[in-house]
Design a protein around this motif. Structure first.
Motif, mmCIF file in Angstrom:
data_model
loop_
_atom_site.group_PDB
_atom_site.id
_atom_site.type_symbol
_atom_site.label_atom_id
_atom_site.label_comp_id
_atom_site.label_asym_id
_atom_site.label_seq_id
_atom_site.Cartn_x
_atom_site.Cartn_y
_atom_site.Cartn_z
ATOM 1 N N UNK A 156 0.869 -1.186 0.000
ATOM 2 C CA UNK A 156 0.000 0.000 0.000
ATOM 3 C C UNK A 156 0.907 1.237 0.000
ATOM 4 N N UNK A 157 0.716 2.140 -0.953
ATOM 5 C CA UNK A 157 1.520 3.348 -1.032
ATOM 6 C C UNK A 157 0.689 4.475 -1.627
ATOM 7 N N UNK A 158 1.096 5.694 -1.387
ATOM 8 C CA UNK A 158 0.371 6.858 -1.934
ATOM 9 C C UNK A 158 1.319 7.870 -2.564
ATOM 10 N N UNK A 159 2.622 7.726 -2.364
ATOM 11 C CA UNK A 159 3.604 8.633 -2.967
ATOM 12 C C UNK A 159 4.561 7.792 -3.826
ATOM 13 N N UNK A 195 3.684 1.982 3.015
ATOM 14 C CA UNK A 195 4.828 2.878 2.849
ATOM 15 C C UNK A 195 4.324 4.314 2.941
ATOM 16 N N UNK A 196 4.827 5.051 3.969
ATOM 17 C CA UNK A 196 4.491 6.470 4.143
ATOM 18 C C UNK A 196 5.571 7.306 3.451
ATOM 19 N N UNK A 197 5.110 8.303 2.705
ATOM 20 C CA UNK A 197 6.040 9.094 1.898
ATOM 21 C C UNK A 197 6.683 10.240 2.635
ATOM 22 N N UNK A 198 6.305 10.544 3.887
ATOM 23 C CA UNK A 198 6.928 11.641 4.639
ATOM 24 C C UNK A 198 7.132 11.210 6.089
ATOM 25 N N UNK A 204 2.944 10.002 12.713
ATOM 26 C CA UNK A 204 1.556 10.010 13.140
ATOM 27 C C UNK A 204 1.007 8.589 13.218
ATOM 28 N N UNK A 205 1.385 7.760 12.272
ATOM 29 C CA UNK A 205 0.949 6.363 12.328
ATOM 30 C C UNK A 205 1.662 5.596 13.434
ATOM 31 N N UNK A 206 2.907 5.954 13.707
ATOM 32 C CA UNK A 206 3.699 5.280 14.730
ATOM 33 C C UNK A 206 3.165 5.604 16.121
ATOM 34 N N UNK A 207 2.689 6.810 16.313
ATOM 35 C CA UNK A 207 2.129 7.180 17.599
ATOM 36 C C UNK A 207 3.097 7.966 18.446
ATOM 37 N N UNK A 208 2.538 8.668 19.431
ATOM 38 C CA UNK A 208 3.360 9.477 20.337
ATOM 39 C C UNK A 208 4.200 8.575 21.221
ATOM 40 N N UNK A 209 5.368 9.072 21.587
ATOM 41 C CA UNK A 209 6.259 8.291 22.437
ATOM 42 C C UNK A 209 7.059 7.259 21.688
ATOM 43 N N UNK A 223 0.167 -8.816 11.226
ATOM 44 C CA UNK A 223 0.919 -9.081 9.998
ATOM 45 C C UNK A 223 0.956 -7.812 9.145
ATOM 46 N N UNK A 224 1.473 -6.744 9.794
ATOM 47 C CA UNK A 224 1.526 -5.427 9.164
ATOM 48 C C UNK A 224 2.942 -4.881 9.245
ATOM 49 N N UNK A 225 3.414 -4.282 8.178
ATOM 50 C CA UNK A 225 4.714 -3.615 8.118
ATOM 51 C C UNK A 225 4.480 -2.171 7.713
ATOM 52 N N UNK A 226 5.042 -1.228 8.474
ATOM 53 C CA UNK A 226 4.902 0.206 8.209
ATOM 54 C C UNK A 226 6.301 0.793 8.101
ATOM 55 N N UNK A 227 6.578 1.501 7.011
ATOM 56 C CA UNK A 227 7.919 2.030 6.761
ATOM 57 C C UNK A 227 7.836 3.475 6.295
ATOM 58 N N UNK A 228 8.931 4.198 6.566
ATOM 59 C CA UNK A 228 9.082 5.595 6.148
ATOM 60 C C UNK A 228 10.077 5.615 4.995
#
Length: 597
Positions: A156-159, A195-198, A204-209, A223-228
């Motif tokens: 999943x990507x947007x940029x 994949x987050x483009x910024x 914001x997806x990672x969360x505070x702290x 079963x989720x992978x989130x990357x910058x």
């Protein structure tokens, strides 16, 4: 003429009527069916989510009139069980709607988390009705996502363009296949790769702290992978490291999943680094610096979390991959795989290490530290407080010595004979009791102190009984009334010049002698007419009248004067009976009723 027995006939009729009425009541009770409240009537449930705001559940329902409690059962992946929240319904016995809202604004929720909810109704008789289940995925709707699907991974990507997505998908599929093959597991369930483009969107997806140095993270439960990864980083080295590293965590979770115990964090991260880049020179340099500066962290310190600072995190990753590399070099790849797969049985760390490597965690850590030329790191964190001074009030009331010299003498005194082992370090050894001291002492007989005490008490009691019995048999006999040259025979212990008491006095003295035995505590008093041994606690007073001479004594014995009868023991003052019990500070207190009594 015989009277008709009308009363008996009436009683028979009455009895028959009562039996008929009772039978009718029983039959009627059996025919009546109890009216029970209708069960819960469930409608079609629904669920919805709004990113960054809430997750909501709605249930149309008609609740029984005897409903006592309504609850929402909320389940998320990785939880041990549902989260239970009570909800107060608006109405009973008629159609209504149950609503529940989870606040995602105040409690951070990772994107792609699936919520499942159902309702539970408890009735007055204790029965429970559980409604149908419904679910919703908490999705990040703040971007216009595009999706590309591979064998296992859904990207999943947007940029970025299509080339960017194809490159990311190919790197992800290869990294997941390599980790799965190494650990001997098969991946079949899809993995969602966002994949987050910024940087701001990613945080914001990672969360505070969250860690500021993090560039990607995996959520094996969903079963989720989130990357910058920005589009201009497509051909950078970071792109080839971030993606396979995080997907190695997914394969690691598949190999070790169990509901009891998670493997150490350093083992998980070290294997991910080892499979993607190995024990690279940059990690070796961090270890050399840590050894030279004595900054290495114990493996137990990075077993659950890593340091939050960038420098601390870099050292933790370096130690992790260094330990895994040493594991492969010293024990082999197959031993590492056996170790990882052992965690699937929910065993402890030591049990898993013994299965895989044949050594405990501590033994492995010692070998790894020797391989990098380091000493065992000093423990960090809270330390036990030193002992404080002893309060002066304790010293004043202590039965033992309070001076430094006396305390030192106590601390250096030898242990009692028969002690099971040396005293603990820093502990004062209690002095041994001497012949007249209290406490427990081993005199070589092997008998406990309480048995010796019981035997001594019984011996004293037997000796006392024997003594008093013997004294009772040896009491003096009543003086003879026969005359002679010397006159009447005097009793033992009487003065030769004392006049002979009358027969009544003799009988009274004989009674006293029968009651009281033992030595005479009043022997120092002036001699008195012999009436036998005087009692220990009380003594009968002699008659006030002057004893008459033998010639004038009446032929019949005198009856004792009831008005002058002696008081029984305990009827007089304390001085007349027994010493008063002392109640002052030095008096012995009665035993307590507590456990120490």
């Amino acid at each position: 003429m015989t009277r008709p027995q009308i009363g008996r006939g009436r009683r028979r009729v009455l009895q028959t009527s009562l039996v008929a009425v009772a039978a009718s009541l029983v039959l009627a009770a059996g025919l009546v069916t109890p009216v029970l409240a209708a069960g819960t009537e469930w409608g079609t449930p629904s669920a919805s989510s709004l990113y960054g705001v809430h997750v909501g559940f709605t249930q149309p329902v008609t609740l029984p009139t005897d409903t006592t409690r309504v609850e929402m059962l909320l389940t998320v992946p990785g939880a041990d069980g549902p989260f239970v929240t009570e909800v107060v319904p608006e109405a009973l016995g008629r159609p209504t709607t149950l609503d529940f809202t989870y606040d995602a604004a105040s409690s951070h929720v990772y994107p792609n988390t699936r919520f499942e909810g159902r309702w539970r109704v408890t009735r007055a008789d204790g029965s429970v009705d559980v409604g149908p289940s419904t679910s919703v995925t908490y999705a990040d709707t703040s971007h216009d996502w595009r999706t590309k699907t591979g064998d296992i991974i859904r990207l999943h990507w947007y940029a970025g363009d299509e080339r960017f997505a194809e490159r990311a998908l190919a790197v992800g599929e290869e990294g997941l296949r390599k980790a799965s093959d190494f650990l001997g597991v098969t991946e079949s369930d899809p993995v969602d790769f966002f994949i987050y483009g910024s940087r701001d969107d990613f945080m914001q997806a990672f969360g505070s702290g969250s860690y500021e140095w993090a560039g990607a993270f995996a959520l094996p439960e969903t079963r989720t992978l989130i990357a910058d990864i920005a589009p201009d980083e497509l051909d950078t080295v970071l792109f080839d490291l971030y993606v396979p590293h995080e997907l190695a965590h997914v394969a690691f979770d598949t190999a070790t999943a169990n509901p009891y115990h998670e493997p150490p964090r350093w083992l998980n991260e070290g294997l991910a680094v080892y499979l993607t880049e190995g024990y690279a020179p940059n990690w070796r340099g961090s270890i050399r610096d840590g050894v030279a500066e004595d900054r290495l962290l114990p493996l137990g310190a990075i077993a659950t979390v890593f340091p939050t600072s960038a420098d601390g995190a870099d050292l933790a990753y370096a130690e992790s991959v260094s330990a895994v590399s040493h594991m492969v070099d010293a024990y082999g790849k197959d031993a590492l795989v056996r170790l990882v797969r052992a965690y699937a049985d929910g065993v402890s760390d030591d049990e898993a290490f013994v299965r895989g490597l044949g050594v405990t965690v501590a033994e492995f850590e010692d070998g790894w530290l020797r391989s990098v030329g380091a000493q065992a790191p000093a423990p960090q964190g809270p330390q036990p407080a030193p002992p404080g001074p002893v309060p002066s009030a304790w010293l004043a009331s202590s039965p033992g010595p309070t001076s430094p010299e006396a305390s030192a003498a106590i601390a250096t005194s030898p242990a009692p004979t028969g002690a099971s082992g040396p005293p603990a370090a820093g502990a004062a050894t209690p002095p041994t009791a001497g012949p007249s001291g209290g406490g427990s002492r081993d005199d070589g007989s092997g008998m406990p102190l309480f048995i010796v005490t019981v035997v001594a008490v019984v011996g004293v009691a037997i000796a006392s009984i024997a003594f008093y019995a013997r004294a009772g048999r040896r009491r003096p006999a009543a003086p003879s009334t026969a005359g002679g040259p010397g006159g009447p025979q005097a009793a033992v212990g009487s003065s030769p010049a004392a006049p002979e008491p009358p027969p009544s006095a003799l009988e009274e003295g004989a009674v006293a002698a029968d009651r009281w035995v033992g030595p005479d505590p009043l022997a120092s008093r002036p001699a008195a007419p012999a009436l036998g041994p005087r009692p220990v606690i009380w003594a009968p007073e002699p008659p006030v009248e002057t004893p008459p001479s033998r010639e004038s004594a009446p032929s019949a014995p005198l009856e004792p004067d009831p008005s002058r009868a002696p008081e029984p023991p305990g009827a007089g003052s304390p001085s007349d009976t027994e010493p008063a019990t002392e109640k002052g500070p030095g008096a012995a207190a009665p035993p307590a009723d507590g456990p120490g009594a």
